[in-house]
Scaffold this active site. Structure first.
Site, PDB file in Angstrom:
ATOM      1  N   ARG A  80      -5.866   5.398  -7.089  1.00 53.84           N
ATOM      2  CA  ARG A  80      -5.633   6.838  -7.235  1.00 53.84           C
ATOM      3  C   ARG A  80      -5.559   7.236  -8.710  1.00 53.84           C
ATOM      4  O   ARG A  80      -6.081   8.270  -9.126  1.00 53.84           O
ATOM      5  CB  ARG A  80      -4.339   7.231  -6.506  1.00 53.84           C
ATOM      6  CG  ARG A  80      -4.409   7.036  -4.989  1.00 53.84           C
ATOM      7  CD  ARG A  80      -3.111   7.450  -4.321  1.00 53.84           C
ATOM      8  NE  ARG A  80      -3.129   7.142  -2.905  1.00 53.84           N
ATOM      9  CZ  ARG A  80      -3.643   7.950  -1.969  1.00 53.84           C
ATOM     10  NH1 ARG A  80      -4.152   9.114  -2.313  1.00 53.84           N
ATOM     11  NH2 ARG A  80      -3.619   7.591  -0.691  1.00 53.84           N
ATOM     12  N   THR A  85      -1.778   5.597   1.898  1.00 54.51           N
ATOM     13  CA  THR A  85      -2.945   4.718   1.961  1.00 54.51           C
ATOM     14  C   THR A  85      -2.918   3.912   3.249  1.00 54.51           C
ATOM     15  O   THR A  85      -1.872   3.442   3.686  1.00 54.51           O
ATOM     16  CB  THR A  85      -2.985   3.782   0.744  1.00 54.51           C
ATOM     17  OG1 THR A  85      -3.055   4.558  -0.448  1.00 54.51           O
ATOM     18  CG2 THR A  85      -4.197   2.865   0.796  1.00 54.51           C
ATOM     19  N   LEU A 107       0.879  -1.165   0.000  1.00 55.50           N
ATOM     20  CA  LEU A 107       0.000   0.000   0.000  1.00 55.50           C
ATOM     21  C   LEU A 107       0.917   1.216   0.000  1.00 55.50           C
ATOM     22  O   LEU A 107       1.932   1.221   0.702  1.00 55.50           O
ATOM     23  CB  LEU A 107      -0.892   0.021   1.249  1.00 55.50           C
ATOM     24  CG  LEU A 107      -1.962  -1.068   1.361  1.00 55.50           C
ATOM     25  CD1 LEU A 107      -2.650  -0.987   2.723  1.00 55.50           C
ATOM     26  CD2 LEU A 107      -2.983  -0.961   0.254  1.00 55.50           C
ATOM     27  N   ASP A 108       0.577   2.239  -0.786  1.00 61.12           N
ATOM     28  CA  ASP A 108       1.473   3.390  -0.813  1.00 61.12           C
ATOM     29  C   ASP A 108       1.466   4.106   0.535  1.00 61.12           C
ATOM     30  O   ASP A 108       0.622   3.855   1.398  1.00 61.12           O
ATOM     31  CB  ASP A 108       1.146   4.335  -1.973  1.00 61.12           C
ATOM     32  CG  ASP A 108      -0.214   4.991  -1.868  1.00 61.12           C
ATOM     33  OD1 ASP A 108      -0.535   5.532  -0.798  1.00 61.12           O
ATOM     34  OD2 ASP A 108      -0.960   4.984  -2.862  1.00 61.12           O
ATOM     35  N   ARG A 109       2.392   4.999   0.715  1.00 63.38           N
ATOM     36  CA  ARG A 109       2.619   5.614   2.019  1.00 63.38           C
ATOM     37  C   ARG A 109       1.365   6.298   2.579  1.00 63.38           C
ATOM     38  O   ARG A 109       1.101   6.248   3.773  1.00 63.38           O
ATOM     39  CB  ARG A 109       3.764   6.622   1.918  1.00 63.38           C
ATOM     40  CG  ARG A 109       4.167   7.226   3.256  1.00 63.38           C
ATOM     41  CD  ARG A 109       5.291   8.228   3.083  1.00 63.38           C
ATOM     42  NE  ARG A 109       5.718   8.773   4.356  1.00 63.38           N
ATOM     43  CZ  ARG A 109       6.613   9.740   4.486  1.00 63.38           C
ATOM     44  NH1 ARG A 109       7.177  10.270   3.416  1.00 63.38           N
ATOM     45  NH2 ARG A 109       6.956  10.184   5.686  1.00 63.38           N
TER      46      ARG A 109
END
Length: 277
Positions: A168, A84, A80-82
């Protein structure tokens, strides 16, 4: 082995690649018994601002800092990106990791996105048909509009592929900026009420359900999404439901949702960081 330091059932192993049974054969290295590493499976509520990495050269906070020392042999399953938050698995089982992350297994993942501006049913249908961003075609398996007004909208999105920043980028293709993103579900496992930054151990039944790949098949245990444009309460949308307990309405009316499936609620109390949840 070539140095004669390995013994199998009391005899020095001479052959490279010798096969042993982990439950019946005794393996020793330098006279000390070798033990099979126990497979570990953790569900974590990753908070925003935390990296899905075992370490960071810039010394930014990572998910490993949320775990006790005895769990430091595991690694994140996917990313998961930072910015999220939401459900993240960690394990030391390569087969489990492959089953969750490889596109050929079609593991369904459900997200809730809060976006700036008003999202509408037409835009959500575009996501299901496929939109292009950065030269890639991005497609949502299902979408559901929970709330919409002039300032923001809340949308649930189901994916079967885990491309980089996919949710996103989908909304960017609709000229909508995501201001908050949370992963609610992976396969049959829900985030439920697990607090941000907390973890719990997956049960054997949950691991077996994930390994079976049932949610990728029609009729498997998983979520029952509403059609595009149908609103449900935010509380109801947190829950997971099983097709086995869903009654279909042959007249085309709304499906009654009968009983919760796998998740943190509705089955039994579980242990979360040493306390009941």
């Amino acid at each position: 082995i070539t140095a004669g330091r390995v013994c199998v059932n009391g005899r020095i192993a001479r052959e490279l690649g010798v096969r042993v049974h982990p439950e019946t054969d005794r393996v020793q290295v330098d006279g000390k018994e070798a033990r099979l590493r126990r497979k570990q499976y953790i569900a974590l509520h990753k908070p925003a601002g935390c990296l899905c990495s075992r370490g960071d050269p810039e010394h930014r906070r990572t998910v490993m800092e949320l775990l006790p020392p005895e769990w430091r042999t595991v690694y994140p399953v996917g990313r998961l990106d930072r910015d999220t938050e939401g459900l993240l698995f960690l394990t030391n089982d390569e087969e489990f990791c492959l089953r969750i992350t490889h596109p050929r297994y079609g593991m369904i993942k459900r997200y809730r996105a809060t976006v700036e501006g008003r999202a509408d049913a037409a835009g959500l249908r575009r996501l299901q048909q496929g939109v292009f961003h950065g030269g890639e075609r991005l497609t949502a398996r299902r979408t559901r509009l929970l709330e919409a007004n002039r300032t923001h909208s809340i949308v649930e999105v189901e994916l079967q592929e885990g491309r980089n920043r996919e949710v996103r980028r989908m909304f960017e293709a609709l000229s909508l900026r995501v201001i908050q993103l949370r992963r609610l579900q992976i396969g049959p496992i829900c985030l439920g009420e697990l607090p941000a930054g907390k973890w719990r151990v997956l049960t054997r039944a949950e691991v077996d359900a994930l390994m079976s790949g049932a949610p990728a098949r029609r009729g498997g245990v998983g979520i029952v999404p509403a059609p595009v444009g149908v609103h449900r309460s935010r509380r109801a949308s947190e829950r997971c439901w099983s097709d086995a307990f869903r009654q279909r309405n042959d007249e085309g009316g709304p499906d009654p949702w009968i009983r919760p499936a796998l998740g943190l609620r509705g089955l039994r109390q579980r242990r979360v960081n040493g306390s009941s949840a």
